[in-house]
Design an enzyme around this catalytic site. Structure first.
Site, short mmCIF file in Angstrom:
data_model
loop_
_atom_site.label_atom_id
_atom_site.label_comp_id
_atom_site.label_asym_id
_atom_site.label_seq_id
_atom_site.Cartn_x
_atom_site.Cartn_y
_atom_site.Cartn_z
N SER A 19 -4.37 0.00 -6.07
CA SER A 19 -4.89 -0.80 -4.96
C SER A 19 -4.87 -2.26 -5.39
O SER A 19 -5.53 -2.64 -6.36
CB SER A 19 -6.32 -0.37 -4.61
N HIS A 79 0.82 -1.21 0.00
CA HIS A 79 0.00 0.00 0.00
C HIS A 79 0.86 1.26 0.00
O HIS A 79 0.51 2.25 -0.65
CB HIS A 79 -0.91 -0.02 1.23
N LYS A 81 -6.35 14.94 -7.07
CA LYS A 81 -5.76 13.64 -6.77
C LYS A 81 -6.86 12.64 -6.48
O LYS A 81 -7.94 13.02 -6.00
CB LYS A 81 -4.80 13.74 -5.58
N GLU A 84 -7.86 8.77 -4.67
CA GLU A 84 -7.47 7.85 -3.61
C GLU A 84 -8.49 6.72 -3.53
O GLU A 84 -9.68 6.92 -3.80
CB GLU A 84 -7.39 8.58 -2.27
N SER A 85 -8.02 5.53 -3.20
CA SER A 85 -8.93 4.39 -3.00
C SER A 85 -9.04 4.08 -1.51
O SER A 85 -8.09 4.28 -0.76
CB SER A 85 -8.41 3.16 -3.75
N HIS A 86 -10.20 3.62 -1.11
CA HIS A 86 -10.41 3.16 0.26
C HIS A 86 -11.27 1.90 0.22
O HIS A 86 -12.33 1.82 0.86
CB HIS A 86 -11.03 4.25 1.13
N GLN A 106 -6.80 9.69 11.95
CA GLN A 106 -7.16 10.62 10.88
C GLN A 106 -7.00 12.08 11.30
O GLN A 106 -6.72 12.39 12.44
CB GLN A 106 -8.59 10.35 10.45
N HIS A 125 -10.53 -1.60 0.95
CA HIS A 125 -10.56 -2.55 2.06
C HIS A 125 -11.33 -2.01 3.26
O HIS A 125 -12.20 -2.70 3.81
CB HIS A 125 -9.12 -2.93 2.47
N TYR A 159 4.50 0.54 -3.07
CA TYR A 159 4.28 0.26 -4.50
C TYR A 159 5.36 -0.67 -5.05
O TYR A 159 5.76 -0.56 -6.20
CB TYR A 159 4.25 1.56 -5.30
#
Length: 693
Positions: free
Chosen positions: A510, A34, A76, A78-80, A294, A82, A37
């Site tokens: 991802s 993650h 930009k 982003e993946s979330h 966060q 999971h 890379y």
């Protein structure tokens, strides 16, 4: 995910000793797939990312693109995935929060969010639970933090029932002189601001670097706090010019942030964990290092400018601490109660070894002989498909007018249009697209299709495409077919970006998107950003009473991977539509030449010409009589003419227009004909109900 035996040996050799518990945590997090890379960066380096208007490209938290003299845009993706599979509400909300903070790192004010969402079938109870909570998480965070969700794309497929793909894109705007100025030097402070560290999101990056097997730990999912997120936006807006650099504390926590900062500036870092403000005083040093709490940023500030930053932090009541500073040398030192628990050379900290996995190509299933179905039934099936339907039930939950910058709102056009009040009528046009069915059948061609679809959406609205970001979402790279899918997808993106002269300035990969050993369909999302000189001339997907209707571009018999094929025949087979980059570039020129003279326009994509025409009628509330057999085509079957998803096409409406005239808008009935033969007839209100998700 544990470090491999080879990685552990590399760490021992690099340190010249056994790693401490804190160092093991550091490497486990920062060397995770993650964060590092390691399986993908060799291929990602091939993506073209430069252009005269690109101020900052890939390699930092957020890119910068110049859209007018002295005015930059950052965007930009982003993946979330999971986290959203396990805790869809917080997974989605923290995905939005994280991408907003990335945009803050260049001093930009976030002005818009877009979401690309992929779920299981809406009739499946588990998929519906994920869907409802993901949408609520995005809505709650975006609305409370004051950043409008202005558009996106939603897809439904059985592959995403337990493994959703949840992507968020943020767009921000910043004047050139407000970008943090850099020039980091020894003695500069590292100020950590935002929520106090705790154990939330512990090991989140490692969690995102393995497959889902059921019964996952909710503790790996972070918890959002939009109020603190809003305060950080205010602090950056006020004090961004006081600081030299801003770093998001996201995936990998402090471990990744310290490694990246040290590597970027070729300086050492001395960081005292026991001076960090925390919410969980029982947390061990190794936990604080990899916690993904966060709503946190690291500000790099000189000693003389520290009071300016502190004043803003106090004004907005943002907790902060000053636990670190840059030092001469090439090591990252982390202290805990007088003991040095991390002592790592920069080259080792940010030096996760690359991994290249075996690849196994495959061929898509051949397109079978297809019987011609009853067209009225086929039209109802395609137009009522969740992948074609209007998504009012989703976007009406979002406050897309907050900030009053949204000139073309969700559902009105093919892309969102945002007015830049800093420059009169100048605006941004932005759209994200993906088609997992295409990328499953042919990953390279499917990725290129995603790129040209987003490019065409921006162009048809009236934008001139400038730059793109991408997100590649696949299963485990340890599966040869999956790794081949990834590599092919990168090749498709590289080809499209080069041919269209639209640089890819950022992206996200991802991996390990699997559930119980089943990988998802490879999903490549591309978000294209463009500029429009006068937002009042933007094209919406609608027509007016009395308008003539025109079709630009040639329809070919390309139903491979189409919504028609899946919805009517229950088949996923064939090749996706071919891509003609010259035809796509031509659309930009054609639409620009007609800008301000059309009532509206929409591209032809999923669902084919039939879906594009029906969308225009429903959006307008005005019917039409259309002779589809007048549209330019080289097909001999009516079902292919109606539902082919050939690229390079759009529908326009006005007194005059580009392309071939195929009909006229009038009344409250939508009629599709071929010459004198009536193929389909529905009242617009009936059609609207049919096409609602």
């Amino acid at each position: 995910m544990a470090l491999t035996r080879q990685e552990l040996e590399l760490i021992r050799r690099g340190l010249g000793r056994e790693p401490t518990a804190a160092e093991l945590a550091f490497f486990t997090s920062h060397w995770s797939e993650h964060c590092s890379y390691k399986s993908t960066r060799r291929w990602l380096r091939e993506l073209p990312g430069s252009a005269p208007w690109v101020v900052r490209g890939r390699g930092t938290d957020a890119p910068l693109v110049e859209v007018a003299p002295g005015l930059y845009v950052s965007f930009k993706i982003e993946s979330h995935n999971h986290p959203s599979a396990v805790d869809p509400y917080n997974g989605a909300a923290t995905g939005v929060g994280g991408i907003i903070r990335d945009i803050l790192t260049v001093g930009a004010t976030p002005v818009a969010l877009l979401v690309n969402l992929h779920f299981g079938p809406p009739e499946d109870p588990h998929a519906r639970w994920i869907f409802s909570n993901v949408v609520k998480g995005i809505s709650d965070y975006g609305n409370r933090v004051g950043v409008p969700v202005v558009g996106g794309e939603t897809w439904f497929d059985e592959d995403f029932t337990y493994t959703p793909i949840v992507l968020a894109t943020c767009v921000g705007v910043v004047e050139a002189e407000a970008v943090p100025r850099g020039g980091v030097a020894p003695g500069d402070y590292l100020v950590v601001a935002g929520l106090g560290a705790d154990r939330s999101g512990l090991g989140g990056s490692a969690f995102a670097s393995k497959t889902l097997e059921g019964g996952e730990d909710l503790g790996a999912v972070q918890v959002a706090d939009p109020l603190m997120g809003k305060k950080l936006i205010d602090v950056v807006r006020e004090a961004g010019r006081c600081v030299k650099f801003i770093k998001d504390l996201g995936g990998g926590g402090l471990a990744t942030a310290l490694a990246e900062l040290s590597s970027w500036f070729s300086l050492g870092i001395e960081f005292h964990l026991d001076k960090l403000h925390v919410r969980d005083r029982a947390a061990a040093p190794e936990e604080l290092l990899i916690s993904e709490t966060q709503e946190r940023l690291i500000f790099v500030v000189s000693p003389q400018d520290l009071p300016c930053l502190e004043a803003a932090l106090r004004r907005y009541e943002v907790p902060y601490s000053i636990p670190g500073r840059f030092v001469e040398g090439g090591r990252v030192w982390v202290m805990w109660r007088g003991e040095r628990v991390v002592d790592i050379p920069i080259s080792l900290a940010d030096g996760a070894p690359e991994v290249l996995w075996p690849q196994e190509p495959y061929q898509p299933p051949e397109l079978p002989q297809l019987p011609e179905p009853p067209l009225e039934k086929a039209l109802d099936l395609v137009l009522s498909s969740p992948n074609v339907a209007k998504k009012e039930s989703i976007y009406m939950r979002f406050d897309f007018d907050v900030g009053v910058k949204t000139a073309v709102k969700p559902g009105e056009g093919d892309a969102a249009v945002l007015k830049l009040y800093q420059r009169g009528q100048l605006g941004l046009v932005v759209k994200g697209d993906a088609n997992p069915r295409y990328t499953f059948l042919d990953p390279r061609l499917g990725a290129a299709n995603a790129f040209v679809k987003a490019y065409r959406n921006v162009a048809v609205v009236g934008g001139v495409p400038l730059a793109a970001v991408d997100s590649i979402n696949v299963g485990s790279p340890e599966r040869p077919r999956v790794y081949w899918q990834f590599v092919q997808a990168v090749q498709g993106l590289r080809e499209a970006a080069a041919e269209l002269e639209v640089p890819i300035v950022g992206g996200k990969v991802s991996l390990y998107n699997e559930y119980m050993g089943r990988p998802v369909k490879p999903t490549v999302a591309v978000v294209v950003l463009g500029r429009i000189d006068d937002v009042s001339k933007a094209n919406r997907a609608m027509w007016r009473e009395g308008d003539r209707i025109f079709v630009w571009g040639v329809t070919r018999g390309e139903v491979g991977g189409s919504e028609y094929l899946k919805r009517v025949h229950g088949v996923v087979a064939g090749r996706p539509p071919a891509v003609d980059y010259g035809a796509e570039r031509k659309i930009v020129d054609v639409v620009q030449s007609w800008l301000g003279r059309l009532t509206g326009a929409t591209d032809v994509g999923v669902g084919g010409l039939a879906a594009a025409l029906a969308k225009m009628a429903v959006n307008s509330g005005v019917g039409a009589t259309v002779d589809v057999c007048r549209a330019p085509s080289d097909v001999g079957r009516l079902d292919f003419l109606l539902f082919s998803e050939s690229n390079g096409r759009f529908v326009a409406a006005g007194e005059e227009g580009p392309g071939v005239a195929v009909g006229e808008a009038h009344g409250d009935v939508f009629e599709v004909r071929c010459g004198g033969t009536l193929l389909y007839k529905r009242r617009v209100e009936e059609l609207r109900r049919l096409m609602l998700l």
